[in-house]
Design a protein around this motif. Sequence first.
Motif, PDB file in Angstrom:
ATOM      1  N   UNK A  31      30.227  35.637  47.593  1.00  0.00           N
ATOM      2  CA  UNK A  31      30.904  34.663  46.725  1.00  0.00           C
ATOM      3  C   UNK A  31      31.133  35.264  45.349  1.00  0.00           C
ATOM      4  N   UNK A  32      30.094  35.898  44.806  1.00  0.00           N
ATOM      5  CA  UNK A  32      30.206  36.515  43.487  1.00  0.00           C
ATOM      6  C   UNK A  32      31.307  37.568  43.466  1.00  0.00           C
ATOM      7  N   UNK A  33      31.301  38.462  44.443  1.00  0.00           N
ATOM      8  CA  UNK A  33      32.291  39.536  44.489  1.00  0.00           C
ATOM      9  C   UNK A  33      33.706  38.999  44.706  1.00  0.00           C
ATOM     10  N   UNK A  34      33.852  37.988  45.544  1.00  0.00           N
ATOM     11  CA  UNK A  34      35.168  37.404  45.794  1.00  0.00           C
ATOM     12  C   UNK A  34      35.775  36.853  44.511  1.00  0.00           C
ATOM     13  N   UNK A  35      35.014  36.064  43.786  1.00  0.00           N
ATOM     14  CA  UNK A  35      35.543  35.484  42.560  1.00  0.00           C
ATOM     15  C   UNK A  35      35.706  36.507  41.450  1.00  0.00           C
ATOM     16  N   UNK A  36      34.885  37.546  41.457  1.00  0.00           N
ATOM     17  CA  UNK A  36      35.063  38.630  40.491  1.00  0.00           C
ATOM     18  C   UNK A  36      36.373  39.379  40.763  1.00  0.00           C
ATOM     19  N   UNK A  37      36.637  39.681  42.020  1.00  0.00           N
ATOM     20  CA  UNK A  37      37.879  40.396  42.370  1.00  0.00           C
ATOM     21  C   UNK A  37      39.112  39.523  42.125  1.00  0.00           C
ATOM     22  N   UNK A  38      39.002  38.224  42.396  1.00  0.00           N
ATOM     23  CA  UNK A  38      40.125  37.322  42.125  1.00  0.00           C
ATOM     24  C   UNK A  38      40.403  37.223  40.627  1.00  0.00           C
ATOM     25  N   UNK A  39      39.366  37.236  39.826  1.00  0.00           N
ATOM     26  CA  UNK A  39      39.553  37.196  38.367  1.00  0.00           C
ATOM     27  C   UNK A  39      40.147  38.511  37.869  1.00  0.00           C
ATOM     28  N   UNK A  40      39.716  39.635  38.433  1.00  0.00           N
ATOM     29  CA  UNK A  40      40.260  40.927  38.030  1.00  0.00           C
ATOM     30  C   UNK A  40      41.718  41.068  38.434  1.00  0.00           C
ATOM     31  N   UNK A  41      42.114  40.448  39.542  1.00  0.00           N
ATOM     32  CA  UNK A  41      43.499  40.504  40.005  1.00  0.00           C
ATOM     33  C   UNK A  41      44.366  39.449  39.321  1.00  0.00           C
TER      34      UNK A  41
END
Length: 130
Positions: A31-41
Motif C-alpha cells: 500500500x505504501x509503495x503503491x501510493x508513493x509511486x502514484x504520487x511520484x507519477x
Amino acid sequence: MSFQRTRMSADRTLMSVIRTSLSLISFGFTIFQLFLKLAQAKVLEEGSGAARGFGVSLVLLGIAMLVGGIGFHLAFMRGLRKERREMAAEGLIHAQSAFPVSLTLIVALAMLLIGLFAIGDMVAGFGPVA
C-alpha cells in the motif's frame, strides 16, 4: 512424547503468528509503495498521506505482533524446559531427548529483521534505490 507434542504445538502457534504478521507487513508495504509511486507519477496529489500512513501502520502492527509472538514463544519454551528439568530431577521422566533451538523461531527472527528493514525504508528512506 508429550513434551515434544507441546513443543510442536508452540511452533505451530508461532508459525501462525509469522503468517499473519507477514501478511500485515507485505500488505502495508505494498500500500505504501503503491501510493508513493502514484504520487511520484503525479497521478495523486502530494497531500494523500493518509493511505501511506495506513501502510506504515500495518507494517508496524505486523512487527509488533511478531515481537509479541516471539516473546510468548520464548517464555513458553523456557517454562517447558524448566518443567522438564523438574520432572527429570524428581525421577518422573527417564528418557532424555534433544530439545534443539526451534527452526520456526529462527524464521520468526529473520522475518522480524525483514520487517524492520521495511519500516526503515518507509519511514527513513534507507534501502535499495529503485
